[in-house]
Design a protein around this motif. Structure first.
Motif, PDB file in Angstrom:
ATOM      1  N   ALA A 245       0.738  -1.159  -0.057  1.00 22.61           N
ATOM      2  CA  ALA A 245       0.280  -0.016   0.028  1.00 22.61           C
ATOM      3  C   ALA A 245       0.795   1.314  -0.051  1.00 22.61           C
ATOM      4  CB  ALA A 245      -0.880   0.043   1.149  1.00 22.61           C
ATOM      5  N   VAL A 246       1.915   1.249   0.777  1.00 22.41           N
ATOM      6  CA  VAL A 246       3.010   2.349   0.752  1.00 22.41           C
ATOM      7  C   VAL A 246       3.396   2.666  -0.560  1.00 22.41           C
ATOM      8  CG1 VAL A 246       5.128   3.320   1.790  1.00 22.41           C
ATOM      9  CG2 VAL A 246       3.369   2.046   3.063  1.00 22.41           C
ATOM     10  N   LEU A 247       3.701   1.281  -1.334  1.00 22.20           N
ATOM     11  CA  LEU A 247       4.469   1.662  -2.545  1.00 22.20           C
ATOM     12  C   LEU A 247       3.334   2.382  -3.599  1.00 22.20           C
ATOM     13  CD1 LEU A 247       6.243   1.159  -5.014  1.00 22.20           C
ATOM     14  CD2 LEU A 247       5.112  -1.115  -5.357  1.00 22.20           C
ATOM     15  N   HIS A 248       1.994   1.866  -3.418  1.00 23.55           N
ATOM     16  CA  HIS A 248       1.130   2.656  -4.267  1.00 23.55           C
ATOM     17  C   HIS A 248       0.968   3.857  -3.899  1.00 23.55           C
ATOM     18  CE1 HIS A 248       0.393  -0.835  -6.966  1.00 23.55           C
ATOM     19  NE2 HIS A 248       0.233  -1.740  -5.828  1.00 23.55           N
ATOM     20  N   THR A 249       1.052   4.390  -2.633  1.00 26.89           N
ATOM     21  CA  THR A 249       0.601   5.714  -2.129  1.00 26.89           C
ATOM     22  C   THR A 249       1.849   6.612  -2.574  1.00 26.89           C
ATOM     23  OG1 THR A 249      -0.486   5.167  -0.241  1.00 26.89           O
ATOM     24  CG2 THR A 249       0.519   7.284  -0.075  1.00 26.89           C
ATOM     25  N   LEU A 250       2.651   6.096  -3.015  1.00 27.64           N
ATOM     26  CA  LEU A 250       4.226   6.628  -3.290  1.00 27.64           C
ATOM     27  C   LEU A 250       3.926   7.037  -4.937  1.00 27.64           C
ATOM     28  CD1 LEU A 250       6.752   7.622  -2.403  1.00 27.64           C
ATOM     29  CD2 LEU A 250       7.901   5.707  -3.276  1.00 27.64           C
ATOM     30  N   LEU A 251       3.667   5.847  -5.587  1.00 31.39           N
ATOM     31  CA  LEU A 251       3.142   5.941  -7.083  1.00 31.39           C
ATOM     32  C   LEU A 251       2.038   7.087  -7.506  1.00 31.39           C
ATOM     33  CD1 LEU A 251       3.599   2.379  -8.205  1.00 31.39           C
ATOM     34  CD2 LEU A 251       5.313   4.321  -8.437  1.00 31.39           C
ATOM     35  N   ASP A 252       1.221   7.113  -6.689  1.00 33.19           N
ATOM     36  CA  ASP A 252      -0.070   7.873  -6.623  1.00 33.19           C
ATOM     37  C   ASP A 252       0.321   9.247  -6.599  1.00 33.19           C
ATOM     38  OD1 ASP A 252      -1.849   6.139  -7.071  1.00 33.19           O
ATOM     39  OD2 ASP A 252      -2.436   5.979  -4.972  1.00 33.19           O
ATOM     40  N   ARG A 253       1.409   9.875  -6.161  1.00 36.09           N
ATOM     41  CA  ARG A 253       1.951  11.311  -5.949  1.00 36.09           C
ATOM     42  C   ARG A 253       2.675  11.645  -7.308  1.00 36.09           C
ATOM     43  NH1 ARG A 253       4.336  12.031   0.163  1.00 36.09           N
ATOM     44  NH2 ARG A 253       2.674  10.942   1.277  1.00 36.09           N
ATOM     45  N   PHE A 254       2.622  11.028  -8.225  1.00 36.63           N
ATOM     46  CA  PHE A 254       3.355  11.289  -9.573  1.00 36.63           C
ATOM     47  C   PHE A 254       2.604  11.237 -10.766  1.00 36.63           C
ATOM     48  CE2 PHE A 254       6.759  10.127  -6.558  1.00 36.63           C
ATOM     49  CZ  PHE A 254       7.620  11.403  -6.613  1.00 36.63           C
ATOM     50  N   PRO A 255       2.040  12.098 -11.506  1.00 36.57           N
ATOM     51  CA  PRO A 255       1.168  11.816 -12.697  1.00 36.57           C
ATOM     52  C   PRO A 255       1.854  10.924 -13.746  1.00 36.57           C
ATOM     53  CG  PRO A 255       2.134  14.192 -12.639  1.00 36.57           C
ATOM     54  CD  PRO A 255       2.618  13.537 -11.496  1.00 36.57           C
ATOM     55  N   ALA A 256       1.124   9.961 -14.251  1.00 36.40           N
ATOM     56  CA  ALA A 256       1.708   9.050 -15.073  1.00 36.40           C
ATOM     57  C   ALA A 256       2.274   9.729 -16.552  1.00 36.40           C
ATOM     58  CB  ALA A 256       0.478   8.032 -15.425  1.00 36.40           C
ATOM     59  N   ASP A 257       1.663  10.868 -17.007  1.00 40.79           N
ATOM     60  CA  ASP A 257       1.830  11.603 -18.019  1.00 40.79           C
ATOM     61  C   ASP A 257       3.276  12.223 -17.627  1.00 40.79           C
ATOM     62  OD1 ASP A 257       1.115  13.573 -16.497  1.00 40.79           O
ATOM     63  OD2 ASP A 257      -0.489  14.246 -18.007  1.00 40.79           O
ATOM     64  N   ALA A 258       3.875  12.201 -16.711  1.00 40.10           N
ATOM     65  CA  ALA A 258       4.938  12.946 -16.422  1.00 40.10           C
ATOM     66  C   ALA A 258       6.511  11.972 -16.370  1.00 40.10           C
ATOM     67  CB  ALA A 258       5.194  13.723 -14.927  1.00 40.10           C
ATOM     68  N   VAL A 259       5.907  10.787 -16.552  1.00 37.04           N
ATOM     69  CA  VAL A 259       6.999   9.735 -16.469  1.00 37.04           C
ATOM     70  C   VAL A 259       7.284   9.131 -17.774  1.00 37.04           C
ATOM     71  CG1 VAL A 259       7.621   7.595 -15.017  1.00 37.04           C
ATOM     72  CG2 VAL A 259       6.290   9.434 -13.873  1.00 37.04           C
ATOM     73  N   GLY A 260       8.655   9.112 -18.094  1.00 35.74           N
ATOM     74  CA  GLY A 260       8.911   8.152 -19.467  1.00 35.74           C
ATOM     75  C   GLY A 260       9.649   7.055 -19.005  1.00 35.74           C
ATOM     76  N   ALA A 261      10.094   6.751 -18.124  1.00 38.15           N
ATOM     77  CA  ALA A 261      10.710   5.521 -17.592  1.00 38.15           C
ATOM     78  C   ALA A 261      11.045   5.537 -16.170  1.00 38.15           C
ATOM     79  CB  ALA A 261      11.921   5.383 -18.384  1.00 38.15           C
ATOM     80  N   VAL A 262      11.125   4.317 -15.551  1.00 38.50           N
ATOM     81  CA  VAL A 262      11.226   4.071 -14.109  1.00 38.50           C
ATOM     82  C   VAL A 262      12.530   3.438 -13.664  1.00 38.50           C
ATOM     83  CG1 VAL A 262      10.046   3.339 -11.896  1.00 38.50           C
ATOM     84  CG2 VAL A 262       8.665   4.063 -13.838  1.00 38.50           C
ATOM     85  N   GLY A 263      13.244   3.822 -12.847  1.00 38.47           N
ATOM     86  CA  GLY A 263      14.566   3.160 -12.059  1.00 38.47           C
ATOM     87  C   GLY A 263      14.052   2.921 -10.690  1.00 38.47           C
ATOM     88  N   ILE A 264      14.315   1.577 -10.283  1.00 44.40           N
ATOM     89  CA  ILE A 264      14.137   1.294  -8.799  1.00 44.40           C
ATOM     90  C   ILE A 264      15.253   0.646  -8.075  1.00 44.40           C
ATOM     91  CG2 ILE A 264      12.585  -0.072  -7.329  1.00 44.40           C
ATOM     92  CD1 ILE A 264      10.695  -0.274  -9.761  1.00 44.40           C
ATOM     93  N   GLY A 265      15.607   1.256  -7.116  1.00 40.62           N
ATOM     94  CA  GLY A 265      16.848   0.676  -6.145  1.00 40.62           C
ATOM     95  C   GLY A 265      15.811  -0.103  -4.878  1.00 40.62           C
ATOM     96  N   SER A 266      16.094  -1.232  -4.785  1.00 42.30           N
ATOM     97  CA  SER A 266      15.246  -1.808  -3.504  1.00 42.30           C
ATOM     98  C   SER A 266      16.431  -2.745  -2.690  1.00 42.30           C
ATOM     99  CB  SER A 266      14.184  -2.828  -4.093  1.00 42.30           C
ATOM    100  OG  SER A 266      13.649  -3.650  -3.156  1.00 42.30           O
ATOM    101  N   ALA A 267      15.980  -2.647  -1.387  1.00 41.44           N
ATOM    102  CA  ALA A 267      16.565  -3.669  -0.434  1.00 41.44           C
ATOM    103  C   ALA A 267      16.719  -5.121  -1.225  1.00 41.44           C
ATOM    104  CB  ALA A 267      16.050  -3.444   0.778  1.00 41.44           C
ATOM    105  N   GLY A 268      17.656  -5.966  -0.866  1.00 45.86           N
ATOM    106  CA  GLY A 268      17.327  -7.297  -1.513  1.00 45.86           C
ATOM    107  C   GLY A 268      17.454  -8.509  -0.356  1.00 45.86           C
ATOM    108  N   PRO A 269      17.594  -9.454  -0.792  1.00 53.73           N
ATOM    109  CA  PRO A 269      17.750  -9.993  -2.222  1.00 53.73           C
ATOM    110  C   PRO A 269      16.945  -9.682  -3.313  1.00 53.73           C
ATOM    111  CG  PRO A 269      18.274 -11.954  -0.704  1.00 53.73           C
ATOM    112  CD  PRO A 269      17.221 -10.571   0.082  1.00 53.73           C
ATOM    113  N   LEU A 270      17.483  -9.841  -4.579  1.00 55.25           N
ATOM    114  CA  LEU A 270      16.618  -9.651  -5.965  1.00 55.25           C
ATOM    115  C   LEU A 270      16.581 -10.905  -6.886  1.00 55.25           C
ATOM    116  CD1 LEU A 270      18.243  -6.194  -7.081  1.00 55.25           C
ATOM    117  CD2 LEU A 270      16.542  -6.571  -5.354  1.00 55.25           C
ATOM    118  N   ASP A 271      15.664 -10.830  -7.501  1.00 58.80           N
ATOM    119  CA  ASP A 271      15.874 -11.899  -8.769  1.00 58.80           C
ATOM    120  C   ASP A 271      15.351 -10.704 -10.025  1.00 58.80           C
ATOM    121  OD1 ASP A 271      15.372 -13.606 -10.922  1.00 58.80           O
ATOM    122  OD2 ASP A 271      14.457 -15.213  -9.617  1.00 58.80           O
ATOM    123  N   LEU A 272      16.402 -10.334 -10.723  1.00 63.60           N
ATOM    124  CA  LEU A 272      16.144  -9.507 -11.730  1.00 63.60           C
ATOM    125  C   LEU A 272      15.685 -10.200 -12.984  1.00 63.60           C
ATOM    126  CD1 LEU A 272      19.719  -7.527 -12.044  1.00 63.60           C
ATOM    127  CD2 LEU A 272      17.544  -6.866 -10.902  1.00 63.60           C
ATOM    128  N   GLY A 273      15.631 -11.501 -13.142  1.00 61.59           N
ATOM    129  CA  GLY A 273      14.857 -12.070 -14.407  1.00 61.59           C
ATOM    130  C   GLY A 273      13.489 -12.152 -13.929  1.00 61.59           C
TER     131      GLY A 273
END
Length: 294
Positions: A38-66
């Motif tokens: 829910a926190v993630l979606h609250t954060l995304l709601d603060r940015f209008p989609a038409d202002a975003v051309g691409a997204v870069g995310i850094g997250s605590a891990g571990p990750l599975d990039l594939g």
């Protein structure tokens, strides 16, 4: 192209719009608290989609990039969480790139921190401990995205159990919560202030022997792991970021002493500095994921 940079840690999520030159604007930060999805979606709601051309995310891990999934040790509710798919669902048609939060810190320092080094190790010391690598001017993520995962290198096989399931990881000695826990177990009394890493650092600066001992142990463990990584990869520069970078006056010199003691005299010395970008290093790195041809 304006991109959305997102930095996901164990206690807070941060995001900002970033221009191609790295300028950050519309920065915001929210505590994880409650349901992190829910926190993630609250954060995304603060940015209008038409202002975003691409997204870069850094997250605590571990990750599975594939798979585009994350399993942060300090966010148990997110084991195998489909982070990339979640963001793509909210911002359809936008490319989304994912990397570890410490990998983004290292990339941000290389891109915008003025280090002047083509290769460096970035170490995030905060709620957890992470590491990231830039080698010959390019980030190195590893096949699954977990290269540089220093917090879960075992430094004391007889030590405390770690949230990752192993025993004696670096994170059990040198993360902020672990340092506080170790100090309290030995009788540290913070008085009327919250028993957190900031209070522990203040106590150490005031000469509290318990606090000083805990910081010395954390720095020695960090220095040992950094020395081994530098020896393995022929690295010559390390940047320390995360919340405990604010305690650089207590950590950096002991880390340097450990490096000097552990590094063979015939190898090049390793410099250690605090992040130049402070709290925004991970955001700059996340922006770089989306902006640069990495």
């Amino acid at each position: 192209m304006t991109v959305l940079a997102i930095d996901i840690g164990g206690t807070k999520f941060a995001a900002a719009l970033a221009e191609p030159d790295g300028t950050l604007r519309a920065r915001c930060e929210v505590p994880v608290g409650g349901d992190p999805s829910a926190v993630l979606h609250t954060l995304l709601d603060r940015f209008p989609a038409d202002a975003v051309g691409a997204v870069g995310i850094g997250s605590a891990g571990p990750l599975d990039l594939g798979a585009g999934t994350v399993s942060p040790v300090n966010i148990p509710a997110w084991r195998g969480f489909p982070l990339v798919a979640e963001v793509e669902g909210r911002l359809p048609g936008r490319p989304v790139r994912l990397a570890g939060d410490a990998q983004c810190m290292a990339l941000g320092e290389w891109w915008r921190g003025g280090t002047g080094h083509d290769s460096l190790l970035g170490v995030v010391v905060s709620t957890g401990i992470g590491g990231g690598l830039v080698l010959d001017g390019r980030p190195y993520f590893g096949p699954a995205g977990n290269a540089g995962f220093l917090g879960h290198v075992v430094v004391d096989p007889t030590g405390d159990p770690c949230g990752c399931g192993a025993t004696g990881c670096l994170e059990t000695i040198a993360s902020g919560p672990s340092m506080v826990r170790r100090a309290l177990a030995r009788g540290w009394a913070p008085g009327s202030v919250p028993p957190d890493a900031r209070a522990l650092a203040d106590a150490a600066r005031a000469g509290d022997p318990l606090a000083l001992a805990v910081f010395a142990e954390a720095a020695a463990a960090l220095g040992a792991v950094i020395a081994d990584a530098a020896t393995l990869l022929d690295l010559r520069h390390t940047v320390i970021g995360g919340g405990l970078a604010a305690a650089a006056d207590l950590l950096l010199d002991p880390i340097r002493r450990t490096l000097t003691a552990r590094r063979p005299a015939t190898l090049s010395p390793v410099t250690v500095s605090a992040t130049a970008l402070r709290r925004d290093a991970g955001l700059y790195g996340a922006a770089a994921l989306a902006v640069l041809p990495t």
